[in-house]
Write an enzyme that holds these catalytic residues in place. Structure first.
Site, PDB file in Angstrom:
ATOM      1  NE  ARG A  26      -3.753  -2.483   2.179  1.00  0.00           N
ATOM      2  CZ  ARG A  26      -3.727  -3.801   1.961  1.00  0.00           C
ATOM      3  NH1 ARG A  26      -2.568  -4.440   1.800  1.00  0.00           N
ATOM      4  NH2 ARG A  26      -4.853  -4.499   1.892  1.00  0.00           N
ATOM      5  N   GLY A  93      -1.252 -11.843  -4.928  1.00  0.00           N
ATOM      6  CA  GLY A  93      -2.687 -11.548  -4.979  1.00  0.00           C
ATOM      7  C   GLY A  93      -2.963 -10.098  -4.594  1.00  0.00           C
ATOM      8  CG  ASP A 317      -2.140 -14.116   5.320  1.00  0.00           C
ATOM      9  OD1 ASP A 317      -2.921 -14.803   4.636  1.00  0.00           O
ATOM     10  OD2 ASP A 317      -1.851 -12.931   5.035  1.00  0.00           O
TER      11      ASP A 317
END
Ligand code: S3P
Length: 427
Positions: A26, A93, A317
């Protein structure tokens, strides 16, 4: 191929963890929408984040690495350029899904591809809401798999209200990015809150985003004012391997420095504490809306637990690492609502059952979306497959290190999120 030996001592001293993968992605994307340079401190130079850099560079964003310091300069919120060639998201992803949201409203054509794992992962979940907003995106087959073409939209994007069927920060972030370019506010309703790094960082650039529980409202943006610096905290998903290992190895007392403890990511700490782990969160600080802290972990006797639902996106995760902890706990652990693991870098539910059982025979079983672990069974040395999945490689490694050793077929894949993992393990 790599052989990991059994560790005959606990973890002690201090561990420094590389930057958070989600926040690093990000930081490049959002800094690329400002028009003044941003220094990114503690950026994760893992392969996934390098894929994001390469895609943003191809759209005209300037990224410099000066003595390990990353500087990003964009051309403003409306300043991305049409790339001359296909953008390759590699194994990532996050790169692909977030960039689908960012590129869909732009007035140019973009094509995406990725590696053999990413080409199998479902993209319809992102393309559906973006299409409702006005995107013109084409993928292969019903899952809208890669390669994907994002065409110039016929008209300005519309703000929509979208109820997400699965809690996914990648899908949510794609809609948020697209919402910045829409003609009216966009509302997203998540089944459960997922990681909120996009919202926090965009706010630090001046975007107007409101959140109330599971509802996020994004207002169209006109320009961004970039901060001079972004600090990326250590990745709790990478710290997870040491938190688990220190808990299950006898004689451990370790401090893991500067770890992001954003509440949308700390499910692993909550679950391990319920299992009896001794984890202290020390010295909490804040930067750019993100909280980080030092984690002190001392060996503990763990017991099996049962959980699912709302906590799952907060630890999605870390489930392979938690499964290792559960194998050393007393009693059974049952983890519900983990069907999403089937569409990660590999089918992680199947991979855990097939490979972890080679170390602890018959301890792991799964249904469609539940993982069951019988704790305390005998452990053996085994040769295991990672399926080129970084989190499988690292979880198998700590499993072997805490048991009788392990040999994994592919050690290289750890470079996706934690390039120095093995140096830390064998240190
Ligand atoms: C991520 C979101 C999660 C997570 C992935 C990183 C992100 O994926 O599993 O590793 O950075 O937004 P989903 O959005 O598919 O749940």
């Amino acid at each position: 191929m790599k052989k990991i030996l059994s560790l005959n001592h606990g973890l002690r001293g201090e561990i420094k963890i590389p930057g958070d993968k989600s926040i690093s992605h990000r930081s490049i994307m959002i800094s690329g929408l400002g028009n003044t340079p941003v220094e990114i401190e503690n950026f994760l130079a893992g392969a996934d984040c390098l894929s994001t850099i390469s895609c943003m560079e191809k759209m005209g964003v300037d990224v410099k690495n000066l003595d390990g310091k990353i500087f990003v300069k964009g051309n403003g919120l409306f300043g991305l350029h049409e790339p001359e060639n296909i953008l390759d998201a590699g194994n990532s992803g996050t790169t692909l899904r977030l960039l689908l949201g960012l590129t869909a409203p732009q007035n140019f054509l973009v094509t995406f591809t990725g590696d053999s794992s990413l080409r199998k992962r479902p993209m319809a979940r992102v393309i559906k809401p973006l299409s409702e907003m006005g995107a013109s995106i084409f993928g292969r087959n019903d899952n809208k798999n890669l390669p994907i073409a994002v065409l110039k939209p016929a008209q300005k994007f519309r703000g929509i209200t979208y109820e997400m069927p699965v809690a996914s920060a990648q899908v949510k972030s794609a809609i948020i990015f697209a919402g910045l370019y829409a003609d009216s506010p966009t509302m997203i309703i998540e089944p459960y809150p997922s990681r909120n790094h996009t919202e926090k960082m965009l706010r630090a650039f001046g975007a107007k985003i409101e959140t109330a529980g599971n509802v996020i409202k994004i207002f169209p943006a006109e320009n961004f004012v970039a901060p001079k610096k972004i600090f990326v905290p250590g990745d709790i998903s990478s710290a997870a391997y040491w938190i688990v290992l220190a808990s299950i190895l006898e004689n451990s007392d370790v401090t893991i420095k500067n770890i992001g403890v954003n509440e949308t990511r700390t499910g692993i700490i909550d679950v391990l504490k319920n299992m009896g782990a001794q984890i202290e969160i020390l010295n909490e600080r804040e930067s750019g809306g993100e909280i980080f802290a030092d984690l002190r972990v001392v060996s503990a006797k763990l017991r099996g637990v049962e959980f699912g639902g709302e906590i799952i996106p907060r630890l999605i995760d870390e489930i392979p690492a938690l499964a290792v902890a559960a194998a050393f706990a007393e009693g059974e652990t049952i983890i519900h609502d983990v069907g999403e693991l089937r569409v990660k870098e590999t089918d992680r539910l199947a991979a855990i059952v097939d490979e972890f059982n080679k170390i602890s025979h018959g301890s792991f079983s799964a249904t469609d979306d539940t993982l069951i672990i019988r704790g305390g069974a005998e452990k053996f040395f085994a040769e295991c497959k990672t399926y080129a999945d970084h989190r499988m490689a690292m979880s198998l490694s700590i499993f072997g290190a805490a048991a009788k050793g392990v040999e994994i077929d592919d050690a290289d894949c750890v470079k996706i999120s934690y390039p120095d993992f093995f140096e830390e393990l064998t240190n």
